[in-house]
Design a protein around this motif. Structure first.
Motif, mmCIF file in Angstrom:
data_model
loop_
_atom_site.group_PDB
_atom_site.id
_atom_site.type_symbol
_atom_site.label_atom_id
_atom_site.label_comp_id
_atom_site.label_asym_id
_atom_site.label_seq_id
_atom_site.Cartn_x
_atom_site.Cartn_y
_atom_site.Cartn_z
ATOM 1 N N GLY A 185 35.027 24.403 45.387
ATOM 2 C CA GLY A 185 34.466 23.051 45.438
ATOM 3 C C GLY A 185 33.226 23.006 46.288
ATOM 4 O O GLY A 185 32.455 22.054 46.234
ATOM 5 N N VAL A 186 33.029 24.056 47.090
ATOM 6 C CA VAL A 186 31.850 24.161 47.958
ATOM 7 C C VAL A 186 31.081 25.437 47.648
ATOM 8 O O VAL A 186 29.860 25.421 47.469
ATOM 9 C CB VAL A 186 32.245 24.139 49.447
ATOM 10 C CG1 VAL A 186 31.011 24.268 50.340
ATOM 11 C CG2 VAL A 186 33.006 22.870 49.778
ATOM 12 N N VAL A 187 31.798 26.558 47.576
ATOM 13 C CA VAL A 187 31.182 27.856 47.282
ATOM 14 C C VAL A 187 32.059 28.612 46.290
ATOM 15 O O VAL A 187 33.217 28.270 46.065
ATOM 16 C CB VAL A 187 30.999 28.710 48.563
ATOM 17 C CG1 VAL A 187 30.042 28.046 49.528
ATOM 18 C CG2 VAL A 187 32.347 28.981 49.211
ATOM 19 N N THR A 188 31.471 29.654 45.711
ATOM 20 C CA THR A 188 32.231 30.560 44.852
ATOM 21 C C THR A 188 32.695 31.746 45.681
ATOM 22 O O THR A 188 31.891 32.394 46.356
ATOM 23 C CB THR A 188 31.380 31.044 43.665
ATOM 24 O OG1 THR A 188 31.018 29.924 42.857
ATOM 25 C CG2 THR A 188 32.147 32.046 42.814
ATOM 26 N N VAL A 189 33.990 32.020 45.637
ATOM 27 C CA VAL A 189 34.586 33.068 46.456
ATOM 28 C C VAL A 189 34.745 34.344 45.636
ATOM 29 O O VAL A 189 35.273 34.310 44.523
ATOM 30 C CB VAL A 189 35.964 32.620 46.989
ATOM 31 C CG1 VAL A 189 36.602 33.736 47.821
ATOM 32 C CG2 VAL A 189 35.825 31.364 47.827
ATOM 33 N N ALA A 190 34.281 35.473 46.192
ATOM 34 C CA ALA A 190 34.462 36.767 45.534
ATOM 35 C C ALA A 190 35.929 37.162 45.578
ATOM 36 O O ALA A 190 36.586 37.065 46.621
ATOM 37 C CB ALA A 190 33.605 37.825 46.231
ATOM 38 N N SER A 191 36.447 37.610 44.440
ATOM 39 C CA SER A 191 37.875 37.932 44.370
ATOM 40 C C SER A 191 38.144 39.347 43.856
ATOM 41 O O SER A 191 39.300 39.719 43.674
ATOM 42 C CB SER A 191 38.590 36.934 43.460
ATOM 43 O OG SER A 191 38.154 37.086 42.115
#
Length: 420
Positions: free
Chosen positions: A282-288
């Motif tokens: 919702g704020v940033v894209t997280v590397a997974s």
């Protein structure tokens, strides 16, 4: 009566009911023949708790839609998330979930599809707040374990590649060379595996379960909070969509082996971007990329004194006792020189004779198999005569350098050139 109604209204105002509002990603490809792990972000979960998640074949509402009732259609339940795989953690107003689908659930879904039902199924999370429950679902689309599935690890097996085969625990004497190491990975998807090997030495604070999780299995705010240890070696490898890979460990010569005590070699994985599995908070894209639903197993080895390790190996049946024969004198150029003899060991390639003379540096001689005797050089014998006493032993090694047998120390007393 008015007072009671007013109190009820005030109580309802004081106890708001929070609601999860969405999940990302809300649809993923999964391995239809094995385990699958996916990083999920449930957004807007402030004030809510969750302890239950499950899979079902059909739901009564669209995926990524909040429902106040369990949306699973009766008779389509596939299974619950095992407690050992529940790595979910709360972060700010979100809940980070590591969805690990067991092979048993994938088989149930496959059987359902063969019976004529849809090839997709659903992962449902239940959230609670002040007695009210909300449910939200993620679509799971069956596919192979290849490139379109999120890049994640489903199994990891570290090993020492020793003469006894691949083992996870090794016993070594001080300053003894350790065998080569590595780790076998089972994974889905394809991507960049980046990380490092670290060493936990005797006296270091031991890692906890949190410290052994891959970085991609943690919420963004908790990454970087894991304990760090001495780095042995880094790696940055591209893994093709093959599903299995063997990653070499740190070079054996850089593994510490001087301090007596237990050591752990840690396999630390850093998060990398993966377009099939990255999650928007919702704020940033997280590397997974590189997530896993379990802690990474460690390589363990124990360094002990030479005598303690030799005794332990014998008790475990990994090493034989080499038998020494009485020391004799041989006539060489008119001088009586000491002759050491021992019985041969099957499969031995070389023998190492060690002679410790009181007050002198240890003397070492190497003999090939078939030459189970050694005549002491005059200058070494002179030192032994001067000291008056010494001790000796012999070790046998195979062609790969593995010690097969070792004798006990034999005391040698020298008086007027007569060994006793």
């Amino acid at each position: 009566m008015k007072t009671l109604v007013l109190a009820t209204i005030l109580l309802c105002v004081a106890l708001p009911v929070w609601a999860v509002d969405s999940v990302d990603p809300n649809g993923v490809n999964i391995n239809s023949t094995g385990a699958t792990t996916v990083f999920l972000t449930f957004r807007g979960t402030t004030g809510q708790t969750t302890q239950e998640a499950f899979w079902c074949g059909e739901i009564t509402v669209p995926a990524n839609t909040v429902s106040n009732q369990n949306p699973c259609v009766p008779g389509t339940f596939f299974g619950s998330l095992p407690v050992r795989f529940d790595q979910g953690r709360t972060e700010a107003n979100n809940f980070t979930d590591i969805m690990t689908i067991p092979p048993s659930v994938a088989r149930r879904a496959m059987q359902s599809a063969r019976d004529g039902n849809k090839s997709s199924f659903f992962y449902v999370r239940k959230f609670e707040s002040n007695g009210a429950a909300q449910y939200i679902a993620v679509t799971c689309r069956m596919a192979g374990g290849g490139a379109r599935v999120p890049f994640a690890l489903t199994e990891a097996r570290p090993y020492f590649d020793g003469a006894e085969g691949q083992v996870a625990v090794h016993l070594a004497a001080q300053k003894e060379a350790l065998p080569s190491t590595g780790i076998t990975l089972i994974y889905n998807g394809t991507g960049r595996l980046k990380g490092r090997w670290e060493i936990v030495k005797p006296g270091d604070v031991l890692p906890e379960e949190f410290d052994l999780l891959p970085e991609a299995s943690l919420p963004l705010s908790q990454r970087g909070l894991q304990k760090r240890y001495q780095v042995l070696q880094s790696f940055d490898i591209f893994l093709p969509p093959n599903g299995e890979a063997s990653i070499p460990g740190p070079e054996p010569e850089i593994l510490p082996n001087t301090l007596i005590g237990p050591y752990q070699v840690l396999f630390r994985i850093e998060a990398t971007f993966d377009k099939e599995g990255n999650s928007n908070t919702g704020v940033v894209t997280v590397a997974s990329g590189g997530a896993a639903g379990f802690t990474m197993p460690t390589l363990r080895y124990y360094v002990g004194s030479d005598e303690d390790v030799s005794q332990a190996r014998r008790e475990a049946g990994l090493e034989k006792t080499l038998r020494l024969l009485p020391v004799k004198q041989g006539e060489v150029n008119g001088s009586n020189l000491l002759l050491f003899n021992w019985l041969d060991i099957h499969y031995a390639a070389i023998y190492k004779l060690e002679l410790h003379i009181t007050g002198e540096e240890p003397f070492v001689a190497i003999r090939k198999s078939g030459l189970e005797s050694y005549q002491l050089p005059p200058w070494i014998q002179a030192k032994a005569l001067e000291a008056g006493s010494a001790r000796w032993r012999v070790s046998a090694f195979n062609k790969n350098g593995k010690r097969l047998a070792r004798s006990d120390w034999q005391k040698l007393t020298l008086t007027d050139n007569n060994p006793q």
